[in-house]
Write a protein that holds these residues in place. Structure first.
Motif, PDB file in Angstrom:
ATOM      1  N   SER A 136     -50.423 -49.236 -58.543  1.00  9.96           N
ATOM      2  CA  SER A 136     -51.673 -49.525 -57.857  1.00  9.96           C
ATOM      3  C   SER A 136     -51.614 -50.976 -57.395  1.00  9.96           C
ATOM      4  O   SER A 136     -51.603 -51.901 -58.216  1.00  9.96           O
ATOM      5  N   SER A 137     -51.518 -51.188 -56.087  1.00  8.38           N
ATOM      6  CA  SER A 137     -51.311 -52.545 -55.604  1.00  8.38           C
ATOM      7  C   SER A 137     -51.876 -52.713 -54.204  1.00  8.38           C
ATOM      8  O   SER A 137     -52.234 -51.750 -53.534  1.00  8.38           O
ATOM      9  N   THR A 138     -51.904 -53.967 -53.775  1.00  7.16           N
ATOM     10  CA  THR A 138     -52.336 -54.316 -52.431  1.00  7.16           C
ATOM     11  C   THR A 138     -51.202 -55.034 -51.726  1.00  7.16           C
ATOM     12  O   THR A 138     -50.628 -55.986 -52.259  1.00  7.16           O
ATOM     13  N   ARG A 139     -50.851 -54.578 -50.515  1.00 15.59           N
ATOM     14  CA  ARG A 139     -49.771 -55.214 -49.766  1.00 15.59           C
ATOM     15  C   ARG A 139     -50.336 -56.352 -48.943  1.00 15.59           C
ATOM     16  O   ARG A 139     -51.295 -56.172 -48.190  1.00 15.59           O
ATOM     17  N   ILE A 140     -49.732 -57.522 -49.094  1.00 13.45           N
ATOM     18  CA  ILE A 140     -50.217 -58.716 -48.411  1.00 13.45           C
ATOM     19  C   ILE A 140     -49.094 -59.307 -47.569  1.00 13.45           C
ATOM     20  O   ILE A 140     -47.973 -59.516 -48.051  1.00 13.45           O
ATOM     21  N   LEU A 141     -49.380 -59.593 -46.321  1.00 10.73           N
ATOM     22  CA  LEU A 141     -48.409 -60.227 -45.430  1.00 10.73           C
ATOM     23  C   LEU A 141     -48.292 -61.703 -45.785  1.00 10.73           C
ATOM     24  O   LEU A 141     -49.288 -62.432 -45.801  1.00 10.73           O
ATOM     25  N   ILE A 142     -47.098 -62.148 -46.107  1.00 12.34           N
ATOM     26  CA  ILE A 142     -46.908 -63.544 -46.510  1.00 12.34           C
ATOM     27  C   ILE A 142     -46.089 -64.345 -45.506  1.00 12.34           C
ATOM     28  O   ILE A 142     -45.922 -65.556 -45.644  1.00 12.34           O
ATOM     29  N   GLY A 143     -45.517 -63.680 -44.488  1.00 12.90           N
ATOM     30  CA  GLY A 143     -44.744 -64.435 -43.503  1.00 12.90           C
ATOM     31  C   GLY A 143     -43.814 -63.539 -42.704  1.00 12.90           C
ATOM     32  O   GLY A 143     -43.919 -62.308 -42.729  1.00 12.90           O
ATOM     33  N   TYR A 144     -42.884 -64.197 -42.010  1.00 15.89           N
ATOM     34  CA  TYR A 144     -41.951 -63.483 -41.148  1.00 15.89           C
ATOM     35  C   TYR A 144     -40.528 -64.003 -41.370  1.00 15.89           C
ATOM     36  O   TYR A 144     -40.324 -65.164 -41.750  1.00 15.89           O
ATOM     37  N   GLU A 145     -39.601 -63.131 -41.103  1.00 15.74           N
ATOM     38  CA  GLU A 145     -38.189 -63.459 -41.259  1.00 15.74           C
ATOM     39  C   GLU A 145     -37.479 -63.147 -39.944  1.00 15.74           C
ATOM     40  O   GLU A 145     -37.602 -62.052 -39.404  1.00 15.74           O
ATOM     41  N   ILE A 146     -36.752 -64.136 -39.433  1.00 12.96           N
ATOM     42  CA  ILE A 146     -36.002 -63.955 -38.190  1.00 12.96           C
ATOM     43  C   ILE A 146     -34.518 -64.184 -38.462  1.00 12.96           C
ATOM     44  O   ILE A 146     -34.136 -65.167 -39.104  1.00 12.96           O
ATOM     45  N   THR A 147     -33.698 -63.263 -37.972  1.00 11.50           N
ATOM     46  CA  THR A 147     -32.248 -63.389 -38.107  1.00 11.50           C
ATOM     47  C   THR A 147     -31.601 -63.231 -36.738  1.00 11.50           C
ATOM     48  O   THR A 147     -31.847 -62.254 -36.027  1.00 11.50           O
ATOM     49  N   GLN A 148     -30.819 -64.213 -36.367  1.00  9.20           N
ATOM     50  CA  GLN A 148     -30.046 -64.147 -35.124  1.00  9.20           C
ATOM     51  C   GLN A 148     -28.577 -64.307 -35.457  1.00  9.20           C
ATOM     52  O   GLN A 148     -28.185 -65.182 -36.238  1.00  9.20           O
ATOM     53  N   THR A 149     -27.725 -63.452 -34.856  1.00  6.50           N
ATOM     54  CA  THR A 149     -26.295 -63.452 -35.173  1.00  6.50           C
ATOM     55  C   THR A 149     -25.463 -63.650 -33.915  1.00  6.50           C
ATOM     56  O   THR A 149     -25.684 -62.986 -32.897  1.00  6.50           O
ATOM     57  N   LEU A 150     -24.513 -64.560 -34.007  1.00  9.26           N
ATOM     58  CA  LEU A 150     -23.542 -64.795 -32.938  1.00  9.26           C
ATOM     59  C   LEU A 150     -22.194 -64.204 -33.340  1.00  9.26           C
ATOM     60  O   LEU A 150     -21.791 -64.280 -34.505  1.00  9.26           O
ATOM     61  N   GLU A 151     -21.506 -63.638 -32.357  1.00 10.61           N
ATOM     62  CA  GLU A 151     -20.111 -63.249 -32.546  1.00 10.61           C
ATOM     63  C   GLU A 151     -19.267 -64.234 -31.746  1.00 10.61           C
ATOM     64  O   GLU A 151     -19.432 -64.369 -30.534  1.00 10.61           O
ATOM     65  N   VAL A 152     -18.368 -64.908 -32.423  1.00  9.72           N
ATOM     66  CA  VAL A 152     -17.585 -65.974 -31.791  1.00  9.72           C
ATOM     67  C   VAL A 152     -16.100 -65.660 -31.903  1.00  9.72           C
ATOM     68  O   VAL A 152     -15.611 -65.299 -32.970  1.00  9.72           O
ATOM     69  N   LYS A 153     -15.400 -65.798 -30.773  1.00 13.82           N
ATOM     70  CA  LYS A 153     -13.946 -65.665 -30.761  1.00 13.82           C
ATOM     71  C   LYS A 153     -13.335 -67.064 -30.727  1.00 13.82           C
ATOM     72  O   LYS A 153     -13.632 -67.862 -29.840  1.00 13.82           O
ATOM     73  N   ILE A 154     -12.479 -67.311 -31.703  1.00 20.77           N
ATOM     74  CA  ILE A 154     -11.827 -68.621 -31.809  1.00 20.77           C
ATOM     75  C   ILE A 154     -10.352 -68.434 -31.453  1.00 20.77           C
ATOM     76  O   ILE A 154      -9.592 -67.789 -32.180  1.00 20.77           O
ATOM     77  N   ARG A 155      -9.948 -69.001 -30.294  1.00 18.50           N
ATOM     78  CA  ARG A 155      -8.584 -68.794 -29.818  1.00 18.50           C
ATOM     79  C   ARG A 155      -7.598 -69.807 -30.396  1.00 18.50           C
ATOM     80  O   ARG A 155      -6.389 -69.562 -30.401  1.00 18.50           O
ATOM     81  N   ASN A 156      -8.104 -70.939 -30.850  1.00 12.18           N
ATOM     82  CA  ASN A 156      -7.267 -71.909 -31.549  1.00 12.18           C
ATOM     83  C   ASN A 156      -7.506 -71.729 -33.045  1.00 12.18           C
ATOM     84  O   ASN A 156      -8.463 -72.252 -33.606  1.00 12.18           O
ATOM     85  N   LEU A 157      -6.625 -70.947 -33.693  1.00 11.63           N
ATOM     86  CA  LEU A 157      -6.860 -70.605 -35.094  1.00 11.63           C
ATOM     87  C   LEU A 157      -6.885 -71.825 -36.007  1.00 11.63           C
ATOM     88  O   LEU A 157      -7.542 -71.805 -37.048  1.00 11.63           O
ATOM     89  N   ASP A 158      -6.187 -72.873 -35.610  1.00 12.23           N
ATOM     90  CA  ASP A 158      -6.184 -74.086 -36.444  1.00 12.23           C
ATOM     91  C   ASP A 158      -7.569 -74.723 -36.524  1.00 12.23           C
ATOM     92  O   ASP A 158      -7.830 -75.527 -37.427  1.00 12.23           O
ATOM     93  N   ASN A 159      -8.427 -74.373 -35.587  1.00 10.61           N
ATOM     94  CA  ASN A 159      -9.767 -74.969 -35.542  1.00 10.61           C
ATOM     95  C   ASN A 159     -10.816 -74.082 -36.210  1.00 10.61           C
ATOM     96  O   ASN A 159     -12.007 -74.417 -36.216  1.00 10.61           O
ATOM     97  N   SER A 160     -10.404 -72.944 -36.772  1.00 12.25           N
ATOM     98  CA  SER A 160     -11.361 -71.991 -37.340  1.00 12.25           C
ATOM     99  C   SER A 160     -12.174 -72.592 -38.473  1.00 12.25           C
ATOM    100  O   SER A 160     -13.406 -72.470 -38.515  1.00 12.25           O
ATOM    101  N   GLY A 161     -11.502 -73.220 -39.409  1.00 10.26           N
ATOM    102  CA  GLY A 161     -12.201 -73.792 -40.560  1.00 10.26           C
ATOM    103  C   GLY A 161     -13.212 -74.843 -40.167  1.00 10.26           C
ATOM    104  O   GLY A 161     -14.342 -74.876 -40.680  1.00 10.26           O
TER     105      GLY A 161
END
Length: 271
Positions: A136-161
């Motif tokens: 037995s409970s009441t649902r309360i809105l406490i905020g929002y969550e946003i997630t954005q994702t990039l896909e990146v191709k790294i052609r110089n593998l030495d620079n990945s880290g």
């Protein structure tokens, strides 16, 4: 009576000659068919009309070092309002994209693959708070969550880290799905296929010699090659614990080698 007997005798003689003629004709056709079958067998044709064949499987396996690293970089932001969450997330992501481009990453190699806006709720009962709903409970809105994702191709593998380190320092709090791929797989696939065909041809010559037959022509070809096996490293989510104030050392990224396989089936007509 005598005339009837003569007629009967003539008819009997005629049918005897006809019977013998038919027998000889059938025998002649049978002998002719036997010679035809023998000639077909000698020319590599089976009795049922299908070619006499042998099939061989050719296989190859190559290893090559990938020249591209593909990785997912995400920013997860939590705020009480959508406006604040959006603004904060956009500021971080814009800084990350600007940094990535400064590392000689072209626009074509940066792609937004996910953008989520989710409400966050709490369930309250008897002055207790929980993220799971009590009976037995009441649902309360406490905020929002946003997630954005990039896909990146790294052609110089030495620079990945360094790119991963810089992205984390600017607000990336989820890093994952690291893959090592090839810029152009066609060259490697063709090389593997050629090796598989060569392997099949060598097997066919050996088999024909063992069977005492000759290879005449290829009547069927089947390519059963598989896609290039791509290494995937699942980097655990580092959300909630890493931010721009943390001092994160650049990880060492080692691509190793990817396996390229090819398999073909070639069917030869034989004599």
């Amino acid at each position: 009576m005598e005339n009837n007997y003569k007629i009967f005798s003539k008819n009997n003689h005629f049918f005897s000659i006809l019977s013998i003629s038919l027998t000889l004709l059938i025998l002649s056709l049978f002998v002719s068919q036997i010679f035809t079958i023998k000639n077909k067998i000698r020319d590599g044709i089976l009795i049922n009309g299908s070619p006499a064949t042998i099939s061989v499987i050719g296989e190859s396996e190559l290893f090559a070092t990938p020249n591209i690293a593909k990785i997912s970089l995400s920013v997860l932001t939590e705020e009480k309002t959508v406006e604040k969450a959006t603004k904060k997330n956009n500021e971080k992501m814009n800084s990350i994209i600007k940094f990535i481009k400064s590392q000689n990453i072209q626009d074509k190699d940066i792609k937004t693959v996910n953008y989520y806006v989710n409400p966050r709720y709490e369930y309250r009962d008897n002055n207790e708070t929980s993220i799971f709903p009590p009976k037995s409970s009441t649902r309360i809105l406490i905020g929002y969550e946003i997630t954005q994702t990039l896909e990146v191709k790294i052609r110089n593998l030495d620079n990945s880290g360094a790119i991963i380190e810089g992205a984390i320092s600017l607000g990336t709090n989820q890093v994952g799905d690291l893959q090592f791929i090839f810029d152009d797989e066609t060259i490697l696939k063709d090389k593997a296929k050629n090796e598989a065909i060569k392997n099949a041809q060598e097997k066919a010559k050996i088999l024909a010699n063992q069977l005492g037959v000759k290879l005449t022509r290829i009547i069927d070809y089947n390519d059963q090659s598989s896609p290039i096996y791509t290494k995937r490293l699942e980097l655990e989510s580092v959300a909630y614990g890493i931010g721009e104030k943390d001092n994160i050392a650049a990880p060492s990224i080692e691509p190793g080698e990817n396996k390229i396989t090819s398999r073909v089936i070639i069917t030869y007509e034989i004599r």
